[in-house]
Design an enzyme around this catalytic site. Structure first.
Site, PDB file in Angstrom:
ATOM      1  N   TYR A  33       0.824  -1.197   0.000  1.00 55.75           N
ATOM      2  CA  TYR A  33       0.000   0.000   0.000  1.00 55.75           C
ATOM      3  C   TYR A  33       0.861   1.250   0.000  1.00 55.75           C
ATOM      4  O   TYR A  33       2.081   1.184   0.219  1.00 55.75           O
ATOM      5  CB  TYR A  33      -0.951  -0.008   1.204  1.00 55.75           C
ATOM      6  CG  TYR A  33      -0.289   0.303   2.542  1.00 55.75           C
ATOM      7  CD1 TYR A  33       0.557  -0.624   3.148  1.00 55.75           C
ATOM      8  CD2 TYR A  33      -0.487   1.523   3.170  1.00 55.75           C
ATOM      9  CE1 TYR A  33       1.165  -0.336   4.359  1.00 55.75           C
ATOM     10  CE2 TYR A  33       0.119   1.815   4.385  1.00 55.75           C
ATOM     11  CZ  TYR A  33       0.943   0.885   4.967  1.00 55.75           C
ATOM     12  OH  TYR A  33       1.549   1.170   6.165  1.00 55.75           O
ATOM     13  N   GLU A 180      12.410   2.166  14.128  1.00 55.05           N
ATOM     14  CA  GLU A 180      11.529   3.236  13.630  1.00 55.05           C
ATOM     15  C   GLU A 180      10.260   3.208  14.467  1.00 55.05           C
ATOM     16  O   GLU A 180      10.110   2.386  15.372  1.00 55.05           O
ATOM     17  CB  GLU A 180      11.208   3.020  12.149  1.00 55.05           C
ATOM     18  CG  GLU A 180      10.499   1.696  11.888  1.00 55.05           C
ATOM     19  CD  GLU A 180      10.245   1.403  10.408  1.00 55.05           C
ATOM     20  OE1 GLU A 180      10.083   2.340   9.629  1.00 55.05           O
ATOM     21  OE2 GLU A 180      10.205   0.199  10.076  1.00 55.05           O
TER      22      GLU A 180
HETATM   23  N1  PLP Z   1       7.809   3.559   9.023  1.00 57.74           N
HETATM   24  C1  PLP Z   1       6.691   2.835   8.981  1.00 57.74           C
HETATM   25  C2  PLP Z   1       6.677   1.473   9.608  1.00 57.74           C
HETATM   26  C3  PLP Z   1       5.528   3.340   8.379  1.00 57.74           C
HETATM   27  O1  PLP Z   1       4.400   2.601   8.345  1.00 57.74           O
HETATM   28  C4  PLP Z   1       5.558   4.642   7.834  1.00 57.74           C
HETATM   29  C5  PLP Z   1       4.375   5.220   7.195  1.00 57.74           C
HETATM   30  O2  PLP Z   1       3.316   4.652   7.189  1.00 57.74           O
HETATM   31  C6  PLP Z   1       6.751   5.375   7.906  1.00 57.74           C
HETATM   32  C7  PLP Z   1       7.861   4.792   8.492  1.00 57.74           C
HETATM   33  C8  PLP Z   1       6.836   6.761   7.346  1.00 57.74           C
HETATM   34  O3  PLP Z   1       6.809   6.712   5.937  1.00 57.74           O
HETATM   35  P1  PLP Z   1       6.251   7.911   5.082  1.00 57.74           P
HETATM   36  O4  PLP Z   1       7.087   9.104   5.414  1.00 57.74           O
HETATM   37  O5  PLP Z   1       6.441   7.464   3.670  1.00 57.74           O
HETATM   38  O6  PLP Z   1       4.822   8.112   5.445  1.00 57.74           O
END
Ligand code: PLP
Length: 296
Positions: A33, A180
Site C-alpha cells: 500500500y 523506527e
Molecule cells: N515507518 C513505517 C513502519 C511506516 O508505516 C511509515 C508510514 O506509514 C513510515 C515509516 C513513514 O513513511 P512515510 O514518510 O512514507 O509516510
C-alpha cells in the site's frame, strides 16, 4: 458529501466498496500500500510514492495493475470525486483474487483499491506541541523496507503506545537500537545540532517524508548522520522527532515518561517542521524520489 472509492476498475459509493472474500490481500495480507498526503490539491511527493509502490510490488514479484499514466489518472479522479484538496490518498494493491493456496496463483490480475478523504492539516510550525513515545520490542519480520499491508506488529505497537497515553511507539531491536516508529521514522538531534536517523536497509521503511526531510536538511546546511541510535541516547538527546506522511515533522517531548530536552519541540525540530510545511505548501513538492536508493 458521500465518499467514493475506486475498486478494481469502478468508482463506487464508499459504503458499498467491496472486495472478494478470496482476495489475497484479505486472506494472506499478500499486498502492498501507499498513503500520500494531499496539500492544496497536490499529491506530495507523488513520484516518490509511485516509485516506492513499484519497488514494494517488485520485491513481492507483483506488477503494477496498470501503466503509470492511467494509474495517476485514477489517483486524480479519486481525489476529484471526493473533493479532496487537503487530505489523504490511500492506495492498495493485492496479488488478486484466487482460490486459497499459499503459492502464487497463475494468470491472476492484481487488485487495486483507492480511497481518499479530506483532512484539515495543521500546517503551522507552531501547531506542534510535541508528542510522547512508548518503546516496544521490535517483533516484526525482516523485510520492513517493503510497505506491506501485513501490519499486525505495527497496530499492536501503536495500541500499546495509546494504552500508555503515548502518541507513537518506537520499535527497539535486540541490541537496544531504535529501528523506527509503528508508522513513522525516528530521529534525534545530537549535542552539535546534527540530525541522526537510522540508515536505510531492510530494518526500516524508507519513508517518503524521511527522504524529503533529508534533502531539505542538506539544502539548509543541517548536518545529517545516518546510523542507529539507542533509547538511552535518545533520552539524553536535546531533541527528538518523528516524520511521516500524515504527521509531517512532529517533535517528541517524552519517551517512556521521561522528558526530552525542556519538554517542548526544540529549535532544530521546529526549523525542519517549518521547512517541510513550506515545501508541502509550495509548488515544487515532489523531491523525495528514490526513497530506497541505498537499499540493495
Ligand atoms: N515507518 C513505517 C513502519 C511506516 O508505516 C511509515 C508510514 O506509514 C513510515 C515509516 C513513514 O513513511 P512515510 O514518510 O512514507 O509516510
Amino acid at each position: 458529501m458521500s465518499r467514493i472509492a475506486y475498486v478494481n476498475g469502478r468508482y463506487v459509493a464508499h459504503a458499498d466498496a467491496r472486495i472478494h472474500v478470496e482476495d489475497r490481500g484479505y486472506q494472506f495480507a499478500d499486498g502492498v500500500y501507499e498513503v500520500a498526503a494531499i496539500c492544496r490539491g497536490r499529491i506530495i511527493d507523488e513520484d516518490g510514492h509511485l516509485e516506492r509502490l513499484k519497488r514494494s510490488l517488485g520485491e513481492l514479484r507483483m506488477v503494477m495493475p496498470m501503466a503509470d499514466a492511467p494509474f495517476q489518472m485514477v489517483c486524480r479522479e479519486t481525489l476529484r470525486r471526493n473533493r479532496v484538496r487537503d487530505g489523504i490518498l490511500y492506495i492498495q494493491v493485492s496479488r488478486g483474487v484466487a482460490r486459497r493456496d499459499h503459492a502464487f496463483p497463475k494468470n491472476v490480475k492484481s487488485a487495486l483499491v483507492m480511497t481518499a478523504r479530506a483532512v484539515a492539516w495543521p500546517l503551522g510550525a507552531d501547531d506542534d506541541e510535541g508528542v510522547q513515545i512508548a518503546t516496544v520490542e521490535d517483533i516484526r519480520w525482516l523485510r520492513r523496507d517493503i510497505k506491506s499491508v501485513s501490519l499486525l506488529p505495527n497496530i499492536l505497537a501503536k495500541q500499546e503506545a495509546r494504552d500508555k497515553g503515548a502518541y507513537e511507539a518506537w520499535f527497539v531491536d535486540g541490541d537496544g537500537f531504535v529501528t523506527e516508529g509503528s508508522s513513522t521514522n525516528a530521529w534525534i538531534v545530537d549535542d552539535l545540532g546534527r540530525i541522526v536517523t537510522r540508515q536505510l536497509d531492510r530494518n526500516i521503511l524508507g519513508g517518503i517524508t524521511r527522504a524529503a526531510v533529508l534533502k531539505l536538511a542538506r539544502q539548509n546546511s543541517i548536518e545529517i548522520i545516518e546510523r542507529p541510535f539507542t533509547v538511552a541516547e535518545a533520552l539524553a538527546a536535546p531533541e527528538a522527532f518523528l516524520t511521516s506522511t500524515t504527521s509531517f515533522v512532529t517533535g517528541i517531548i517524552g519517551i517512556d515518561g521521561a522528558a526530552i530536552g525542556d519538554g517542548a519541540p526544540g529549535p532544530v525540530t521546529r526549523r525542519l517542521r517549518a521547512l517541510y510545511l513550506d515545501y508541502c505548501r509550495g509548488p515544487g513538492s515532489n523531491m523525495a524520489a528514490r526513497p530506497h536508493a541505498a537499499v540493495a
